[in-house]
Design a protein around this motif. Structure first.
Motif, PDB file in Angstrom:
ATOM      1  N   UNK A   1     -21.615  20.837   3.426  1.00 25.69           N
ATOM      2  CA  UNK A   1     -22.961  20.323   3.707  1.00 25.69           C
ATOM      3  C   UNK A   1     -23.987  20.941   2.762  1.00 25.69           C
ATOM      4  N   UNK A   2     -23.618  20.979   1.484  1.00 26.36           N
ATOM      5  CA  UNK A   2     -24.524  21.476   0.454  1.00 26.36           C
ATOM      6  C   UNK A   2     -25.768  20.589   0.389  1.00 26.36           C
ATOM      7  N   UNK A   3     -26.939  21.201   0.246  1.00 24.82           N
ATOM      8  CA  UNK A   3     -28.189  20.454   0.313  1.00 24.82           C
ATOM      9  C   UNK A   3     -28.587  19.808  -1.008  1.00 24.82           C
ATOM     10  N   UNK A   4     -28.082  20.323  -2.130  1.00 27.46           N
ATOM     11  CA  UNK A   4     -28.372  19.708  -3.426  1.00 27.46           C
ATOM     12  C   UNK A   4     -27.185  19.898  -4.362  1.00 27.46           C
ATOM     13  N   UNK A   5     -26.860  18.831  -5.102  1.00 25.67           N
ATOM     14  CA  UNK A   5     -25.825  18.871  -6.136  1.00 25.67           C
ATOM     15  C   UNK A   5     -26.466  18.416  -7.440  1.00 25.67           C
ATOM     16  N   UNK A   6     -26.449  19.296  -8.439  1.00 26.68           N
ATOM     17  CA  UNK A   6     -27.035  18.973  -9.743  1.00 26.68           C
ATOM     18  C   UNK A   6     -25.907  18.926 -10.761  1.00 26.68           C
ATOM     19  N   UNK A   7     -25.649  17.740 -11.299  1.00 28.75           N
ATOM     20  CA  UNK A   7     -24.572  17.556 -12.259  1.00 28.75           C
ATOM     21  C   UNK A   7     -25.091  17.552 -13.684  1.00 28.75           C
ATOM     22  N   UNK A   8     -24.374  18.238 -14.573  1.00 25.29           N
ATOM     23  CA  UNK A   8     -24.717  18.252 -15.993  1.00 25.29           C
ATOM     24  C   UNK A   8     -23.855  17.207 -16.688  1.00 25.29           C
ATOM     25  N   UNK A   9     -24.481  16.167 -17.190  1.00 26.46           N
ATOM     26  CA  UNK A   9     -23.758  15.114 -17.884  1.00 26.46           C
ATOM     27  C   UNK A   9     -24.068  15.208 -19.386  1.00 26.46           C
ATOM     28  N   UNK A  10     -24.214  14.103 -20.058  1.00 22.92           N
ATOM     29  CA  UNK A  10     -24.503  14.060 -21.488  1.00 22.92           C
ATOM     30  C   UNK A  10     -25.167  12.731 -21.819  1.00 22.92           C
ATOM     31  N   UNK A  11     -26.010  12.738 -22.837  1.00 24.75           N
ATOM     32  CA  UNK A  11     -26.625  11.493 -23.299  1.00 24.75           C
ATOM     33  C   UNK A  11     -25.578  10.490 -23.790  1.00 24.75           C
ATOM     34  N   UNK A  12     -24.385  10.972 -24.137  1.00 24.40           N
ATOM     35  CA  UNK A  12     -23.331  10.094 -24.654  1.00 24.40           C
ATOM     36  C   UNK A  12     -22.924   8.999 -23.671  1.00 24.40           C
ATOM     37  N   UNK A  13     -23.161   9.223 -22.379  1.00 21.85           N
ATOM     38  CA  UNK A  13     -22.653   8.259 -21.396  1.00 21.85           C
ATOM     39  C   UNK A  13     -23.328   6.896 -21.511  1.00 21.85           C
ATOM     40  N   UNK A  14     -24.439   6.814 -22.238  1.00 24.59           N
ATOM     41  CA  UNK A  14     -25.137   5.540 -22.385  1.00 24.59           C
ATOM     42  C   UNK A  14     -24.644   4.726 -23.576  1.00 24.59           C
ATOM     43  N   UNK A  15     -23.611   5.230 -24.235  1.00 25.28           N
ATOM     44  CA  UNK A  15     -22.973   4.447 -25.275  1.00 25.28           C
ATOM     45  C   UNK A  15     -23.650   4.545 -26.629  1.00 25.28           C
ATOM     46  N   UNK A  16     -23.196   3.705 -27.541  1.00 20.95           N
ATOM     47  CA  UNK A  16     -23.635   3.727 -28.938  1.00 20.95           C
ATOM     48  C   UNK A  16     -24.526   2.521 -29.218  1.00 20.95           C
ATOM     49  N   UNK A  17     -25.754   2.610 -28.747  1.00 18.25           N
ATOM     50  CA  UNK A  17     -26.729   1.526 -28.894  1.00 18.25           C
ATOM     51  C   UNK A  17     -27.828   1.998 -29.844  1.00 18.25           C
ATOM     52  N   UNK A  18     -28.108   1.228 -30.881  1.00 23.05           N
ATOM     53  CA  UNK A  18     -29.073   1.662 -31.891  1.00 23.05           C
ATOM     54  C   UNK A  18     -30.312   0.770 -31.983  1.00 23.05           C
ATOM     55  N   UNK A  19     -30.295  -0.368 -31.367  1.00 21.82           N
ATOM     56  CA  UNK A  19     -31.412  -1.295 -31.527  1.00 21.82           C
ATOM     57  C   UNK A  19     -32.415  -1.232 -30.383  1.00 21.82           C
ATOM     58  N   UNK A  20     -32.241  -0.252 -29.468  1.00 26.00           N
ATOM     59  CA  UNK A  20     -33.177  -0.113 -28.343  1.00 26.00           C
ATOM     60  C   UNK A  20     -33.389   1.359 -28.029  1.00 26.00           C
ATOM     61  N   UNK A  21     -34.533   1.666 -27.437  1.00 20.96           N
ATOM     62  CA  UNK A  21     -34.827   3.024 -26.976  1.00 20.96           C
ATOM     63  C   UNK A  21     -34.088   3.230 -25.659  1.00 20.96           C
TER      64      UNK A  21
END
Length: 349
Positions: A128-148
């Motif tokens: 019953x942990x009250x907060x879980x903070x996960x460290x991910x990476x910007x890489x998960x959004x893929x290889x997109x170059x034509x949009x912010x």
């Protein structure tokens, strides 16, 4: 690569002593002896938190925390039993443990990044942990170059083990939030750098010094994230209820061309600028050949070039950090120039 294994038992006597003696709530850091995790552990301890660190028994990296008042829980991110004990009495969990590399056995990426994440999520739910903070990476959004790119973008695979297993881990985190009610927040750091970095920056510095580096795409972009800025955002999201159920990208607020970044390193250490360029396809094909050779002959050292590095350092991705500012009032406290100067000074000592 920061793995936490070889041992199941938590030091029960120490846990009991701290729980009875300290009125404050305790946080757990997985991957606490790694680059980000060790900095975070020190930061939280200094800020007055009671910190427990999940660590493998006799880990050589425990020396990073030798002068820090923390509690060690000896366990394995891949073994649920040790995590159930480690999360007992825990208020918040910062999940940093991961195989964060461009080169490791594929099985290890899945066991730690995916299986380990699900194990810690199960343990958090049971405790019953009250907060879980996960460290991910910007890489998960893929290889997109034509949009912010911002946090609303769908997850998109690279066909590389590190980002793809981080995507699978994130899907599990959101599942535990939406279906089981676990209060979670995910942070997406771009290229993190700072003292005791063991991932990309030391390799880039060595390559600049040895002249073993070339550019395979002009004006490719890097988005540096100074470790102290990341720690500050992690604290903010762990304390602000508005962060529950949300994810936040983070960097220093500016990008650099990879050529400029390498030449800034060269200037700071007094060596010549790198001038060599290769066609992208040549670099990528070379990486495939090198990786195949390394696998064929079971070479244990990291190869000089990998397909993940070619993709990563040959891209022009754009990342927004506006969401953290709008929702939480957060912005980087330390500029890239100051963070870079601090890092190079420490590494040069």
């Amino acid at each position: 690569i920061d793995l936490h294994h070889n041992g199941m038992a938590v030091n029960a006597s120490k846990l009991t002593l701290r729980k009875n003696a300290m009125p404050r709530k305790m946080v757990l850091v997985t991957g606490g002896t790694g680059f980000i995790g060790s900095h975070l552990t020190k930061y939280l301890a200094k800020a007055g938190y009671d910190v427990r660190v999940l660590v493998r028994k006799k880990s050589p990296n425990m020396r990073r925390l030798s002068n820090v008042d923390v509690e060690f829980a000896f366990g394995d991110i891949r073994q649920l039993g040790s995590l159930v004990e480690a999360t007992t009495g825990i208020h918040k969990v910062f999940h940093c443990a991961a195989v964060a590399s461009d080169w490791a056995p594929k099985r290890m990426f899945y066991e730690v990044n995916v299986g380990g994440t699900e194990n810690i999520l199960k343990a958090c739910l049971a405790a019953k942990v009250e907060r879980f903070i996960g460290i991910s990476t910007n890489d998960v959004f893929g290889r997109i170059e034509n949009r912010l790119i911002d946090e609303s973008f769908p997850l998109k695979r690279w066909n590389e083990p590190y980002p793809d297993t981080k995507i699978l881990a994130e899907e599990l985190i959101w599942k535990y939030h939406r279906m089981m009610g676990l209060p979670v927040t995910i942070v997406y750091p771009c290229w993190v750098y700072g003292a005791n970095d063991t991932t990309f920056l030391p390799h880039v510095i060595k390559a600049v010094i040895d002249r073993h580096i070339a550019f395979w795409r002009k004006e490719a972009l890097v988005w540096p994230t100074f470790i102290e800025n990341l720690l500050d955002l992690l604290r903010v999201v762990s304390e602000d209820q508005r962060a529950i159920g949300n994810g936040y990208l983070i960097h220093d607020g500016k990008n650099l061309h990879f050529e400029d970044f390498c030449n800034k390193i060269a200037d700071s250490i007094g060596v010549k600028h790198i001038r060599m360029y290769l066609p992208y396809f040549s670099a990528y094909f070379s990486a495939i050949i090198v990786e195949t050779f390394w696998k064929l002959f079971h070479i244990k050292t990291r190869p000089p070039i990998t397909t993940y590095v070619v993709k990563n350092l040959g891209s022009r991705h754009q990342y927004s950090i506006e969401k953290a500012g709008k929702e939480l009032g957060w912005k980087p406290k330390i500029s890239f120039e100051e963070g870079f100067s601090k890092t190079i000074h420490v590494m040069g000592q």
